[in-house]
Design an enzyme around this catalytic site. Structure first.
Site, PDB file in Angstrom:
ATOM      1  N   THR A 113      -6.066   7.961   8.492  1.00 27.75           N
ATOM      2  CA  THR A 113      -6.411   7.294   7.227  1.00 27.75           C
ATOM      3  C   THR A 113      -5.589   6.004   7.145  1.00 27.75           C
ATOM      4  O   THR A 113      -4.802   5.714   8.049  1.00 27.75           O
ATOM      5  CB  THR A 113      -6.073   8.181   6.007  1.00 27.75           C
ATOM      6  OG1 THR A 113      -4.656   8.202   5.850  1.00 27.75           O
ATOM      7  CG2 THR A 113      -6.573   9.593   6.170  1.00 27.75           C
ATOM      8  N   CYS A 114      -5.757   5.267   6.036  1.00 25.31           N
ATOM      9  CA  CYS A 114      -5.000   4.016   5.947  1.00 25.31           C
ATOM     10  C   CYS A 114      -3.496   4.279   5.783  1.00 25.31           C
ATOM     11  O   CYS A 114      -2.682   3.400   6.035  1.00 25.31           O
ATOM     12  CB  CYS A 114      -5.533   3.142   4.827  1.00 25.31           C
ATOM     13  SG  CYS A 114      -5.643   4.002   3.277  1.00 25.31           S
TER      14      CYS A 114
ATOM     15  N   SER B 278       1.525  11.815  -0.125  1.00 26.95           N
ATOM     16  CA  SER B 278       0.676  10.631  -0.332  1.00 26.95           C
ATOM     17  C   SER B 278       1.446   9.511  -1.004  1.00 26.95           C
ATOM     18  O   SER B 278       2.470   9.751  -1.648  1.00 26.95           O
ATOM     19  CB  SER B 278      -0.516  10.991  -1.211  1.00 26.95           C
ATOM     20  OG  SER B 278      -1.312  11.934  -0.561  1.00 26.95           O
TER      21      SER B 278
ATOM     22  N   GLU C  97      -2.857  12.263  -5.533  1.00 22.62           N
ATOM     23  CA  GLU C  97      -4.177  11.613  -5.432  1.00 22.62           C
ATOM     24  C   GLU C  97      -5.161  12.558  -4.717  1.00 22.62           C
ATOM     25  O   GLU C  97      -4.762  13.319  -3.833  1.00 22.62           O
ATOM     26  CB  GLU C  97      -4.061  10.247  -4.731  1.00 22.62           C
ATOM     27  CG  GLU C  97      -3.426  10.273  -3.351  1.00 22.62           C
ATOM     28  CD  GLU C  97      -4.414  10.423  -2.238  1.00 22.62           C
ATOM     29  OE1 GLU C  97      -5.603  10.339  -2.508  1.00 22.62           O
ATOM     30  OE2 GLU C  97      -3.979  10.647  -1.086  1.00 22.62           O
TER      31      GLU C  97
ATOM     32  N   ALA D   6      -9.898 -14.293 -12.720  1.00 27.32           N
ATOM     33  CA  ALA D   6     -10.520 -13.493 -11.655  1.00 27.32           C
ATOM     34  C   ALA D   6      -9.459 -12.937 -10.720  1.00 27.32           C
ATOM     35  O   ALA D   6      -9.577 -13.019  -9.503  1.00 27.32           O
ATOM     36  CB  ALA D   6     -11.539 -14.359 -10.905  1.00 27.32           C
TER      37      ALA D   6
ATOM     38  N   GLU E 208      -6.846  -9.982  -8.974  1.00 24.95           N
ATOM     39  CA  GLU E 208      -7.093  -8.738  -8.236  1.00 24.95           C
ATOM     40  C   GLU E 208      -7.228  -7.541  -9.170  1.00 24.95           C
ATOM     41  O   GLU E 208      -8.048  -6.657  -8.969  1.00 24.95           O
ATOM     42  CB  GLU E 208      -5.930  -8.476  -7.279  1.00 24.95           C
ATOM     43  CG  GLU E 208      -6.215  -8.920  -5.869  1.00 24.95           C
ATOM     44  CD  GLU E 208      -5.033  -8.679  -4.958  1.00 24.95           C
ATOM     45  OE1 GLU E 208      -4.391  -7.628  -5.095  1.00 24.95           O
ATOM     46  OE2 GLU E 208      -4.741  -9.557  -4.132  1.00 24.95           O
ATOM     47  N   MET E 209      -6.351  -7.541 -10.218  1.00 25.70           N
ATOM     48  CA  MET E 209      -6.383  -6.385 -11.121  1.00 25.70           C
ATOM     49  C   MET E 209      -7.678  -6.338 -11.920  1.00 25.70           C
ATOM     50  O   MET E 209      -8.155  -5.264 -12.290  1.00 25.70           O
ATOM     51  CB  MET E 209      -5.171  -6.409 -12.053  1.00 25.70           C
ATOM     52  CG  MET E 209      -3.941  -5.858 -11.360  1.00 25.70           C
ATOM     53  SD  MET E 209      -2.508  -5.907 -12.385  1.00 25.70           S
ATOM     54  CE  MET E 209      -2.664  -4.426 -13.305  1.00 25.70           C
TER      55      MET E 209
END
Lengths: 294, 423
Positions: B50-51, B112, B117, B194, B196-197
């Site tokens: 996974t990442c 995690s 999560e 605009a 990221e959040m």
């Protein structure tokens, strides 16, 4: 038929409310099931009690006495609670509706429970009058409960408080919509109930207790009915009003109506005041034997 | 137990190395399984990539030569064409019960980046599914991963580890916006700026069914990019007040150095819809909306600080559940190991019982042939007596084996039994 007493279902409802309160600390599936079972058990006992009373008085519960009429309204409220809880068991409706139901049941012990044998004339009209007022009052009660839920949720959101995992409140938009419908349904029922009441008094026949304009229950009913009517018109004419304002007005109006209605019934019973609804004496000795108010 | 877990995670290894060790595409994963089979025949393997982590779980039969971390590291080096010395120091290894515990912790989300999560459960399930599809799972891998799924399910139902949201956007939408609005399909979302959040918030709003999005930004290019990505439309900065008056949800992330909307302006732009509810998420720092706006009726204003507090409280309440989760993991690991050891000694037990009961059966047959006058009832009595004797004689060695199996595979005792009883 199974003979039950007010204490039977009052205890069941009180325990169901205690279970709901315990859910505030930690939600547990078992407590929820117990709470539901207690509510159902209480409702069954409640139903048997009303049927028994009805059989004894030879009258429908809505018409026999103020005691039975209040218990019918409480019975309807329990039905609504069970319906909502079965639809969404997470909702915290019980925390708000149980105190109202318990108040209705307890109050019913302090109002007259003597069956009034006044159904010789206009039986259907009297039945319509009592049913309309009963349904109207149930919707008023719902409006009151929904308004409290709205104000609770509104306060949490304004204060940016984290949602309590154990208590789930409906969203504001949904409560606002349901609240509006409750009021819009309550007022026509109430108005029609009051109107038929006036009609019945005017056309009262011999042997019936005539309505007097100083009857406290009638005066209180008329004033609170008018107040609800004003709220109804305001809701219809407002294009869009702030939800909190609607909730506050509804809570006050419905709360006032419930308090007035219950208070006046208790008052007339306590002081033996002459009232067409409150303290009419039973006309047969047998009627007075069963379940006299303390 | 011949089980090895070799792994690197976000806690131990920088992203630059993790991404080079990752099995990023399904094709690479399939190729990795094929290479593992070639290189280590008879080995069960599951790759979790996974990442945040790259993990290899390999198991071999108890009597086979165990795989070692350097062997697997060499495999990774060759497969990814990456010099060993660039990553070998970043790898961690666990064997036997420690490997089991590690997997149980991973799937329970204790390891995690965001504690509790939920995605990791699906990622582990998917890794197990792919391994099974590639024919890389045997009895050990099946037992291990089914045990892991059972453990994660227990942790999630018996603790509050996954309760409460911990990112600002998810708290804003999940805990607050959803408590205001019943549905979002008919709501107008205005995005000012605009950042990221804002995009993260749009993702959560989209999940809730938002269709109508208007992006207002000083840079039209950036606004167009965000609008195109999220299926919205753009509006010029000069129309901001018009959209402020109509929007139900407002997400603001401008880089302005002072509030761009105060209570007076907001009241003014909302005169056409005075009772309309507005949910405002002010993600600007400094804030884009004056705090007085939040005091207006029907306006619910949330800024980063107010949401951060909720996120932090949720995070803390999750942390409080760690011990409880670890308790469940310890219990499940012990249970898994006991079952494993029991299975390992089970073969010897059954052979021993078969042999002894076989011998007693033969002797009884011989006896009954000699004593033909015995009736059916007497025979039954004798059979039962002999069976009881055999069971009583077998009880002490089998009990000793059971006790030893609680601590690990009782190789010494198993060998002794085999030699003593000629199994």
């Amino acid at each position: 038929m199974l003979k039950t007493t007010v204490v039977c279902f009052l205890a069941s409802y009180a325990l169901a409310f205690a279970c709901e309160l315990s859910q505030l600390k930690r939600r547990h599936a078992l407590t929820r099931i117990i709470s539901l079972l207690l509510a159902v058990a209480g409702l069954v006992a409640h139903t048997f009690y009303l049927l028994h009373r009805s059989k004894q008085a030879h009258l429908p519960p809505l018409l026999s006495s103020a005691h039975d009429w209040l218990l019918v309204v409480a019975w309807l409220a329990v039905l609504v609670y069970l319906f909502v809880t079965l639809a969404d068991g997470e909702l915290a409706m019980g925390l708000v509706i149980w105190p109202v139901i318990l108040t209705l049941v307890i109050t019913s012990r302090f109002v007259t429970d003597s069956p009034s044998y006044r159904l010789d004339y206009h039986r259907n009209w009297k039945m319509l009058h009592a049913s309309m007022l009963g349904l109207g009052t149930t919707f008023v009660l719902l409006g009151f409960v929904l308004s409290l839920l709205y104000l609770w949720q509104h306060r949490r959101l304004k204060q940016r408080l984290m949602a309590n995992g154990a208590v789930k409140l409906p969203n504001l938009e949904l409560i606002e919509r349901l609240n509006r419908w409750a009021i819009l349904a309550a007022v026509p029922f109430q108005t029609f109930g009051i109107a038929t009441g006036f009609g019945l008094s005017i056309f009262a026949k011999g042997g019936e207790l005539p309505m007097t304009w100083t009857d406290p229950v009638v005066i209180g009913g008329a004033i609170t009915g008018a107040l609800m009517g004003v709220l109804f018109v305001w809701l219809l004419t407002q294009k869009r009003s702030p939800g909190r304002q609607v909730a506050m007005l509804t809570a006050w109006a419905c709360g006032f109506l419930l308090v007035t209605m219950l208070g006046l019934q208790m008052l007339t019973a306590a002081v033996g005041m002459r009232s067409i609804h409150g303290s009419a004496p039973a006309t047969t000795p047998e009627a007075a034997v069963e379940g006299r108010a303390p | 137990m011949n089980l090895l877990a070799l792994y690197c995670t976000h806690q131990t290894t920088p992203l630059a190395i993790r991404e080079r060790l990752a099995f990023a595409t399904p094709e690479r994963l399939v190729a990795a399984y094929a290479r593992l089979k070639d290189r280590f025949p008879g080995t069960e393997s599951v790759v979790l990539s996974t990442c945040n982590r790259v993990e290899l779980y390999v198991a071999r039969p108890s009597d086979a030569e165990p795989l070692t971390p350097p062997l697997l590291a060499q495999f990774l080096s060759e497969f990814h064409d990456l010099p060993l010395d660039e990553f070998v120091g970043e790898l961690r290894a666990a064997t036997g019960s420690e490997a089991v515990r590690h997997l149980f912790e991973v799937i329970s989300s204790l390891d995690s980046m965001v504690l509790g999560e939920p995605q990791i459960v699906n990622q582990v399930r998917e890794a197990y599914r792919v391994a099974e599809a590639q024919g890389s799972c045997g009895s050990m891998a099946h037992a291990l991963f089914q045990g892991a799924i059972r453990t994660s399910s227990r942790v999630r139902t018996e603790t509050r580890l996954a309760e409460g949201k911990v990112s600002i956007a998810s708290v804003a939408v999940g805990d607050f916006a959803k408590s205001i609005f019943d549905h979002f399909a008919d709501k107008l979302v205005l995005v000012i700026g605009a950042g990221e959040m804002a995009e993260e918030t749009l993702r959560y709003l989209k999940d809730e069914g938002v269709c109508d999005i208007v992006v207002v930004n000083r840079s039209p290019e950036r606004a167009a990019k965000v609008a195109a990505e999220w299926g919205g439309r753009t509006a010029p900065w000069s129309d901001l007040n018009k959209w402020l008056g109509q929007a139900d949800v407002i997400v603001s992330t401008t880089g302005a150095d002072k509030p761009i909307v105060d209570a007076k302006l907001f009241k003014q732009v909302r005169t056409a819809n005075p009772g309309r509810t507005a949910f405002i998420l002010d993600l600007g720092a400094p804030r884009d909306f004056d705090t007085e706006v939040g005091k207006l009726d029907s306006v619910f204003l949330y800024d980063i600080d107010s949401l951060k507090k909720t996120c932090e409280e949720n995070r803390k309440s999750r942390v409080r559940e760690i011990d409880k989760a670890r308790g469940i993991i310890d219990e499940e690991t012990a249970k898994f190991m006991a079952e494993y050891y029991h299975r390992a000694s089970g073969e010897v037990v059954s052979r021993l019982m078969q042999d002894w009961h076989g011998v007693s059966r033969d002797e009884l047959d011989r006896l009954f042939n000699k004593l033909s006058h015995l009736n059916e009832k007497d025979r039954e009595q004798i059979e039962r007596t002999v069976e009881r004797i055999v069971n009583k004689l077998l009880h002490p060695p089998l009990e000793a084996l059971k006790v030893e199996a609680r601590e690990g595979t009782p190789h010494g005792l198993i060998n002794a039994l085999k030699r003593l009883f000629g199994l």
